[in-house]
Design an enzyme around this catalytic site. Sequence first.
Site, PDB file in Angstrom:
ATOM      1  N   HIS A 110      26.089  42.416  40.496  1.00 50.19           N
ATOM      2  CA  HIS A 110      26.815  42.593  39.243  1.00 50.19           C
ATOM      3  C   HIS A 110      28.287  42.935  39.436  1.00 50.19           C
ATOM      4  O   HIS A 110      29.021  43.207  38.485  1.00 50.19           O
ATOM      5  CB  HIS A 110      26.116  43.708  38.431  1.00 50.19           C
ATOM      6  CG  HIS A 110      26.163  43.511  36.965  1.00 50.19           C
ATOM      7  ND1 HIS A 110      26.591  44.473  36.093  1.00 50.19           N
ATOM      8  CD2 HIS A 110      25.847  42.443  36.202  1.00 50.19           C
ATOM      9  CE1 HIS A 110      26.545  44.005  34.857  1.00 50.19           C
ATOM     10  NE2 HIS A 110      26.095  42.782  34.904  1.00 50.19           N
ATOM     11  N   ASP A 159      44.580  38.217  49.900  1.00 48.61           N
ATOM     12  CA  ASP A 159      45.354  38.470  51.119  1.00 48.61           C
ATOM     13  C   ASP A 159      45.083  39.834  51.738  1.00 48.61           C
ATOM     14  O   ASP A 159      45.953  40.403  52.402  1.00 48.61           O
ATOM     15  CB  ASP A 159      46.868  38.334  50.849  1.00 48.61           C
ATOM     16  CG  ASP A 159      47.246  36.894  50.566  1.00 48.61           C
ATOM     17  OD1 ASP A 159      46.498  35.991  50.989  1.00 48.61           O
ATOM     18  OD2 ASP A 159      48.303  36.683  49.941  1.00 48.61           O
ATOM     19  N   LYS A 192      32.260  42.663  40.023  1.00 54.80           N
ATOM     20  CA  LYS A 192      33.258  41.720  39.512  1.00 54.80           C
ATOM     21  C   LYS A 192      34.584  42.124  40.117  1.00 54.80           C
ATOM     22  O   LYS A 192      35.396  42.788  39.503  1.00 54.80           O
ATOM     23  CB  LYS A 192      33.331  41.794  37.984  1.00 54.80           C
ATOM     24  CG  LYS A 192      32.045  41.345  37.305  1.00 54.80           C
ATOM     25  CD  LYS A 192      31.930  41.953  35.928  1.00 54.80           C
ATOM     26  CE  LYS A 192      30.638  41.571  35.264  1.00 54.80           C
ATOM     27  NZ  LYS A 192      29.524  42.450  35.661  1.00 54.80           N
TER      28      LYS A 192
END
Length: 215
Positions: free
Chosen positions: A148, A155, A150
């Site tokens: 779940h 870089d 996100k």
Amino acid sequence: MAVFAGGVPWRWLGLAGLVLTLSLEAVARYVRGRRRPLCEVLFFPVPVTCPEPALSPGLSCPCPLPHTDSALSRLLRRILAAQRSLELCVFTVSCAPLARAVLQLHLRGVRVRVITDSDYMAASGSQIGALRSAGVIVRHNQTSGFMHHKFVIMDRTVVMTGSLNWTMQAIHTNKENVLISDDQTFVKAYLEEFERLWEEYDPATYDFFPDKDQK
Ligand SMILES: *[C@@H]1O[C@H](CO)[C@@H](O)[C@H](O)[C@H]1NC(C)=O
Ligand SMILES: *[C@@H]1O[C@H](CO)[C@@H](O)[C@H](O)[C@H]1NC(C)=O
Ligand SMILES: [Zn+2]
């Protein structure tokens, strides 16, 4: 103070020059150290706008949508700014503009790695298949419990994290937030979590095929 008798000695000028150089360097180092940290928060939902100004800057788009800036275009620009690597760890990717940004990086030679949830990978509208067929390496959870997260790391220096599902619905209807930071303590923690999951979801260790033990 006999030294002053014949004017300022060259030796002193040299010393003054050295002191000046050193202090300029110290100031430069101070300014560099105090570089403004990146801290930005984006809030959603946003009205539907054309993603092209962010995805294809410089090209004029004839579509009827507004070509204004939005939290989505800022998110797209942040992603597209990656030059070496992108670690993406998101529950679902069905938002086409976000998938296109990831694809652009991959085609440009940026090392892209994606971790996602196995249940939604092949769901209708999912862009994971498109990313995979373009050659992006995607891994997914191998045990129950939603993948779940996100978050996305650019870089190895910038992290973006929040509630935002990478879906059109989330972007245009939900209340969502994304926090963007280049604080190395955060970036390092998220990178470590990514690497940990990347290893855990290594397909070489798949153990959920039902007929595995019969072979
Ligand atoms: C990944 O997590 C989802 C949600 O809990 C679950 O339904 C799915 O079976 C998991 N995938 C695997 C391969 O275990
Ligand atoms: C996030 O996306 C998944 C898959 O599209 C969906 O099932 C879920 O409801 C979404 N969450 C929210 C809060 O919209
Ligand atoms: Zn347009």
